[in-house]
Scaffold this motif. Structure first.
Motif, PDB file in Angstrom:
ATOM      1  N   UNK A  72       0.828  -1.208   0.000  1.00 57.20           N
ATOM      2  CA  UNK A  72       0.000   0.000   0.000  1.00 57.20           C
ATOM      3  C   UNK A  72       0.859   1.254   0.000  1.00 57.20           C
ATOM      4  N   UNK A  73       2.088   1.120   0.498  1.00 53.02           N
ATOM      5  CA  UNK A  73       2.982   2.276   0.568  1.00 53.02           C
ATOM      6  C   UNK A  73       3.789   2.454  -0.713  1.00 53.02           C
ATOM      7  N   UNK A  74       4.157   1.368  -1.372  1.00 56.91           N
ATOM      8  CA  UNK A  74       5.082   1.450  -2.494  1.00 56.91           C
ATOM      9  C   UNK A  74       4.430   1.312  -3.867  1.00 56.91           C
ATOM     10  N   UNK A  75       3.117   1.092  -3.905  1.00 56.86           N
ATOM     11  CA  UNK A  75       2.419   1.008  -5.184  1.00 56.86           C
ATOM     12  C   UNK A  75       1.450   2.177  -5.324  1.00 56.86           C
ATOM     13  N   UNK A  76       1.187   2.576  -6.560  1.00 57.73           N
ATOM     14  CA  UNK A  76       0.167   3.601  -6.752  1.00 57.73           C
ATOM     15  C   UNK A  76      -1.212   2.961  -6.596  1.00 57.73           C
ATOM     16  N   UNK A  77      -2.242   3.785  -6.592  1.00 56.89           N
ATOM     17  CA  UNK A  77      -3.594   3.294  -6.307  1.00 56.89           C
ATOM     18  C   UNK A  77      -4.041   2.195  -7.256  1.00 56.89           C
ATOM     19  N   UNK A  78      -3.831   2.407  -8.541  1.00 53.56           N
ATOM     20  CA  UNK A  78      -4.306   1.451  -9.544  1.00 53.56           C
ATOM     21  C   UNK A  78      -3.615   0.100  -9.395  1.00 53.56           C
ATOM     22  N   UNK A  79      -2.296   0.121  -9.223  1.00 52.11           N
ATOM     23  CA  UNK A  79      -1.550  -1.131  -9.078  1.00 52.11           C
ATOM     24  C   UNK A  79      -1.903  -1.845  -7.778  1.00 52.11           C
ATOM     25  N   UNK A  80      -2.128  -1.059  -6.718  1.00 59.16           N
ATOM     26  CA  UNK A  80      -2.472  -1.682  -5.441  1.00 59.16           C
ATOM     27  C   UNK A  80      -3.821  -2.400  -5.525  1.00 59.16           C
ATOM     28  N   UNK A  81      -4.789  -1.785  -6.177  1.00 56.02           N
ATOM     29  CA  UNK A  81      -6.098  -2.416  -6.337  1.00 56.02           C
ATOM     30  C   UNK A  81      -5.981  -3.695  -7.167  1.00 56.02           C
ATOM     31  N   UNK A  82      -5.106  -3.662  -8.171  1.00 53.35           N
ATOM     32  CA  UNK A  82      -4.906  -4.842  -9.015  1.00 53.35           C
ATOM     33  C   UNK A  82      -4.301  -5.989  -8.226  1.00 53.35           C
ATOM     34  N   UNK A  83      -3.256  -5.701  -7.473  1.00 54.55           N
ATOM     35  CA  UNK A  83      -2.556  -6.762  -6.747  1.00 54.55           C
ATOM     36  C   UNK A  83      -3.358  -7.231  -5.536  1.00 54.55           C
ATOM     37  N   UNK A  84      -4.261  -6.393  -5.029  1.00 58.18           N
ATOM     38  CA  UNK A  84      -5.082  -6.786  -3.875  1.00 58.18           C
ATOM     39  C   UNK A  84      -5.941  -7.999  -4.188  1.00 58.18           C
ATOM     40  N   UNK A  85      -6.300  -8.150  -5.465  1.00 58.07           N
ATOM     41  CA  UNK A  85      -7.171  -9.258  -5.855  1.00 58.07           C
ATOM     42  C   UNK A  85      -6.478 -10.615  -5.748  1.00 58.07           C
ATOM     43  N   UNK A  86      -5.142 -10.621  -5.714  1.00 54.84           N
ATOM     44  CA  UNK A  86      -4.420 -11.898  -5.623  1.00 54.84           C
ATOM     45  C   UNK A  86      -3.743 -12.077  -4.263  1.00 54.84           C
ATOM     46  N   UNK A  87      -3.878 -11.090  -3.386  1.00 56.16           N
ATOM     47  CA  UNK A  87      -3.221 -11.180  -2.082  1.00 56.16           C
ATOM     48  C   UNK A  87      -3.763 -12.332  -1.240  1.00 56.16           C
ATOM     49  N   UNK A  88      -5.070 -12.578  -1.315  1.00 52.84           N
ATOM     50  CA  UNK A  88      -5.651 -13.662  -0.527  1.00 52.84           C
ATOM     51  C   UNK A  88      -5.076 -15.012  -0.938  1.00 52.84           C
ATOM     52  N   UNK A  89      -4.808 -15.180  -2.236  1.00 56.47           N
ATOM     53  CA  UNK A  89      -4.200 -16.428  -2.700  1.00 56.47           C
ATOM     54  C   UNK A  89      -2.784 -16.573  -2.162  1.00 56.47           C
ATOM     55  N   UNK A  90      -2.054 -15.460  -2.104  1.00 60.41           N
ATOM     56  CA  UNK A  90      -0.695 -15.484  -1.560  1.00 60.41           C
ATOM     57  C   UNK A  90      -0.724 -15.869  -0.088  1.00 60.41           C
TER      58      UNK A  90
END
Length: 253
Positions: A72-90
């Motif tokens: 959340x600190x090192x990504x911009x808003x758009x990229x953070x929202x994109x990667x959030x969708x796969x965080x639960x799998x990680x």
């Protein structure tokens, strides 16, 4: 006698965690300091049926919470929202520890079914960056300059002026822009030079500004003046019987 044995086990586990921390950091001694990112103040409070497994479970949860903070600190808003969708799998995979260079447990508190601890997680940025590339995402180029949105709440004009003066006193803030202003609320865009979110909270609190991250939002925070006359109620003092098994509580600063 039993109390002394528990005390010995507790101290042994603390010493063990210290060696884990030193060992993992030593492994990566050939890498540069810039390859690491530390997330502090990760507080875990869980109720677990098997107390012997509680520590491992708490460590995994601390790593996942720390990873979300880092992204959340090192990504911009758009990229953070994109990667959030796969965080639960990680989070479900054991190899989440591949992102970690080491960790430190500042304290532990054990009971028959309850485990509490405060963690600092030392992340390997190169490993995380390689994972992000697979998802066609990269860190922000200038990670020290952060743009954030502040949703300011105040009671009156005097309160608003005090809030602005306190913001102006924060030397880490490079510039700010008042986007909107009403009788009790304002949206402020800020460019700030700061290392991570933990430091952000400390800097604002030091300037008598309470700052809370907005839920389900990246780079957006609610702020207000700290009222030292108010009585603070610690929600962590709730009765243990209200906790559910396998529940995890992140204690904010």
């Amino acid at each position: 006698m039993i109390k002394n044995i528990r005390h010995f086990i507790h101290n042994f586990k603390l010493l063990n965690s210290f060696f884990i921390f030193i060992f993992l950091i030593t492994i990566h001694s050939n890498t540069k300091a810039d390859d690491f990112f530390t997330v502090d103040n990760i507080n875990i409070d869980i109720v677990f049926e098997d107390i012997n497994l509680a520590r491992n479970n708490a460590t995994n949860k601390a790593i996942f919470i720390g990873l979300k903070k880092l992204l959340s600190w090192k990504l911009d808003n758009e990229d953070y929202l994109t990667i959030s969708s796969v965080l639960d799998d990680i989070n479900k995979k054991e190899n989440i520890k591949d992102f970690v260079a080491g960790y430190k447990i500042h304290y532990e508190k054990l009971s028959d079914i309850k485990y509490q601890a405060e963690f600092s997680i030392f992340f390997n940025l190169k490993s995380i960056e390689n994972w992000l590339i697979l998802n066609k995402i990269s860190f922000q180029k200038n990670i020290n300059f952060k743009k954030i949105n502040l949703n300011a709440n105040f009671n009156n004009f005097r309160n608003w002026r005090s809030l602005v003066n306190n913001i102006q006193s924060i030397k880490e803030i490079l510039d700010y822009k008042i986007v909107s202003l009403s009788h009790n609320n304002s949206l402020i865009q800020v460019r700030i030079d700061i290392e991570n979110e933990d430091k952000l909270f400390k800097v604002f609190n030091k300037s008598r500004i309470d700052i809370q991250k907005r839920l389900n939002a990246n780079n957006e925070y609610n702020i207000s003046l700290i009222d030292y006359n108010k009585t603070v109620i610690d929600s962590t003092e709730s009765n243990d019987k209200n906790y559910k098994n396998n529940s995890t509580i992140l204690l904010t600063e």
